[in-house]
Design an enzyme around this catalytic site. Sequence first.
Site, PDB file in Angstrom:
ATOM      1  N   GLU A  12       0.862  -1.220  -0.031  1.00 49.57           N
ATOM      2  CA  GLU A  12       0.039  -0.071   0.061  1.00 49.57           C
ATOM      3  C   GLU A  12       0.756   1.327   0.126  1.00 49.57           C
ATOM      4  O   GLU A  12       2.112   1.253   0.391  1.00 49.57           O
ATOM      5  CB  GLU A  12      -1.030  -0.082   1.136  1.00 49.57           C
ATOM      6  CG  GLU A  12      -0.413   0.138   2.515  1.00 49.57           C
ATOM      7  CD  GLU A  12      -0.913   0.923   3.594  1.00 49.57           C
ATOM      8  OE1 GLU A  12      -1.664   1.817   3.413  1.00 49.57           O
ATOM      9  OE2 GLU A  12      -1.409   0.180   4.568  1.00 49.57           O
TER      10      GLU A  12
ATOM     11  N   LYS B  38      -5.308  10.736   0.550  1.00 50.83           N
ATOM     12  CA  LYS B  38      -5.590   9.393   1.308  1.00 50.83           C
ATOM     13  C   LYS B  38      -6.739   8.757   0.691  1.00 50.83           C
ATOM     14  O   LYS B  38      -8.148   9.357   1.001  1.00 50.83           O
ATOM     15  CB  LYS B  38      -5.969   9.517   2.651  1.00 50.83           C
ATOM     16  CG  LYS B  38      -6.078   8.101   3.538  1.00 50.83           C
ATOM     17  CD  LYS B  38      -6.151   8.168   5.269  1.00 50.83           C
ATOM     18  CE  LYS B  38      -7.010   7.359   5.824  1.00 50.83           C
ATOM     19  NZ  LYS B  38      -7.235   7.368   7.025  1.00 50.83           N
TER      20      LYS B  38
ATOM     21  N   VAL C  76      -5.350   0.308   2.933  1.00 54.88           N
ATOM     22  CA  VAL C  76      -5.556  -1.125   2.889  1.00 54.88           C
ATOM     23  C   VAL C  76      -6.970  -1.770   2.072  1.00 54.88           C
ATOM     24  O   VAL C  76      -6.923  -2.584   1.287  1.00 54.88           O
ATOM     25  CB  VAL C  76      -5.768  -1.893   4.341  1.00 54.88           C
ATOM     26  CG1 VAL C  76      -6.163  -3.301   4.372  1.00 54.88           C
ATOM     27  CG2 VAL C  76      -4.493  -1.703   5.098  1.00 54.88           C
TER      28      VAL C  76
ATOM     29  N   ASP D 293     -17.178   5.363  13.716  1.00 52.44           N
ATOM     30  CA  ASP D 293     -15.846   5.680  13.113  1.00 52.44           C
ATOM     31  C   ASP D 293     -15.360   3.991  12.998  1.00 52.44           C
ATOM     32  O   ASP D 293     -14.689   3.488  13.907  1.00 52.44           O
ATOM     33  CB  ASP D 293     -15.060   6.288  13.612  1.00 52.44           C
ATOM     34  CG  ASP D 293     -13.761   6.560  12.883  1.00 52.44           C
ATOM     35  OD1 ASP D 293     -13.440   5.712  11.881  1.00 52.44           O
ATOM     36  OD2 ASP D 293     -12.912   7.536  13.288  1.00 52.44           O
TER      37      ASP D 293
ATOM     38  N   SER E 253     -13.251   1.613  10.137  1.00 56.24           N
ATOM     39  CA  SER E 253     -12.608   1.695   8.771  1.00 56.24           C
ATOM     40  C   SER E 253     -13.046   0.769   7.910  1.00 56.24           C
ATOM     41  O   SER E 253     -13.686  -0.275   7.798  1.00 56.24           O
ATOM     42  CB  SER E 253     -11.209   1.182   9.399  1.00 56.24           C
ATOM     43  OG  SER E 253     -10.534   1.208   7.830  1.00 56.24           O
ATOM     44  N   ALA E 254     -13.223   1.528   6.607  1.00 54.47           N
ATOM     45  CA  ALA E 254     -13.699   0.696   5.412  1.00 54.47           C
ATOM     46  C   ALA E 254     -12.956  -0.383   5.007  1.00 54.47           C
ATOM     47  O   ALA E 254     -13.243  -1.292   4.256  1.00 54.47           O
ATOM     48  CB  ALA E 254     -13.667   1.817   3.884  1.00 54.47           C
ATOM     49  N   ASP E 255     -11.506  -0.489   5.778  1.00 55.71           N
ATOM     50  CA  ASP E 255     -10.789  -1.594   5.653  1.00 55.71           C
ATOM     51  C   ASP E 255     -11.423  -2.996   5.915  1.00 55.71           C
ATOM     52  O   ASP E 255     -11.371  -4.134   5.549  1.00 55.71           O
ATOM     53  CB  ASP E 255      -9.681  -1.672   6.352  1.00 55.71           C
ATOM     54  CG  ASP E 255      -8.724  -0.778   6.245  1.00 55.71           C
ATOM     55  OD1 ASP E 255      -8.535  -0.090   5.015  1.00 55.71           O
ATOM     56  OD2 ASP E 255      -7.577  -0.340   6.760  1.00 55.71           O
TER      57      ASP E 255
ATOM     58  N   LYS F 202      -3.508  -1.569  15.646  1.00 55.69           N
ATOM     59  CA  LYS F 202      -3.100  -0.802  16.732  1.00 55.69           C
ATOM     60  C   LYS F 202      -4.191  -0.709  17.641  1.00 55.69           C
ATOM     61  O   LYS F 202      -5.338  -0.683  17.484  1.00 55.69           O
ATOM     62  CB  LYS F 202      -2.846   0.524  16.224  1.00 55.69           C
ATOM     63  CG  LYS F 202      -1.392   0.800  15.508  1.00 55.69           C
ATOM     64  CD  LYS F 202      -0.987   2.397  15.643  1.00 55.69           C
ATOM     65  CE  LYS F 202       0.447   2.408  15.109  1.00 55.69           C
ATOM     66  NZ  LYS F 202       0.350   2.160  13.317  1.00 55.69           N
TER      67      LYS F 202
END
Length: 315
Positions: A25, A86, A106, A138, A140-142, A159
């Site tokens: 990435e 991003k 990602v 919130d 992540s779209a990951d 993390k």
Amino acid sequence: MQRYLAFSDEVIQALAAGRPIVALESTIISHGMPYPQNVETAREVEQIIRDAGAVPATIAVIDGKIRIGLSEAELDTLGTSRDVMKVSRRDLPYVLACGKLGATTVAATMICADMAGIEVFVTGGIGGVHRGAEASFDISADLQELARTPVAVVCAGAKSILDIGLTLEYLETHGVPVIGVGQEAFPAFFAPDSGFAADFRFDSANEIAGFVRTKWELGLSGGIVIGNPVPATDAMPKTEIDGIIAQALNEAERNGIAGKAVTPYLLDRIKLLTEGRSLATNIALVKNNARLGAELAIALHGQSAQEARAMTVQG
Ligand code: PSU
Ligand code: MN
């Protein structure tokens, strides 16, 4: 779709010769690490993959094309430009249509790798469910991408800026398997053990390849999270990193940081608050993941599920 893709010479040759390829990435370069360590690390990670016998393909959006494999100059541009976007799933058509410079997360890297026919992708850490997501939404779209796009993602876990327990729950709901490499625990990026278990433990790239091939041959599309723990010698003491993460989260809230800015803000604060020690850990774990990713790409390469299973049994 193919008209949006542009391959580097190295990747074109690898595709023609049917060699194993590993996607990388670019958000980690533009938004995840400072210059010059970002560009140095990107180059070194590519070289580790070559030395292991696979071909690296760093992915970004440049001049209206999804670039699969970048030149030294392009890595430099991504690492130094101030106006790199991003890019996650929702942003991909925008950067392409408007000809902007975009670094893929990602999620976006998985999409592009899949379009290019690349099965293995190496990164540092995946996005996930943020702490307090029950109020902020919130997530992540990951995670949605892992649910739908068939790419094996080698990472050092997530993390603890995230709610790792909720992240794992979300992945379970969406049918995404989470592997612990050489251990039962799911790793927590800076530290090898998050305190949460992975779903399945495997001790070799061949075993992982057997699992991945079986999932896809069953028609179960979607990704796999391969949690490769940071080597003990490079890890940060859990108590130290936990305190710093708590402080960074407080500051993000006080400063009203929201949306896609949250993750880069926290990464930057953690780096400053640890006086760069987190950066050394981050670099070490990405390199460690590159070695495993190359082995996995090689193991998956030309291997049927049956062969993979046979290797698993011997394994
Ligand atoms: N976590 C890290 N380093 C990173 C990222 C996450 O430890 O560089 C980047 C990755 O590109 C990841 C993205 O896909 O942040 C997730 O951003 P968000 O939480 O906004 O979805
Ligand atoms: Mn987010």
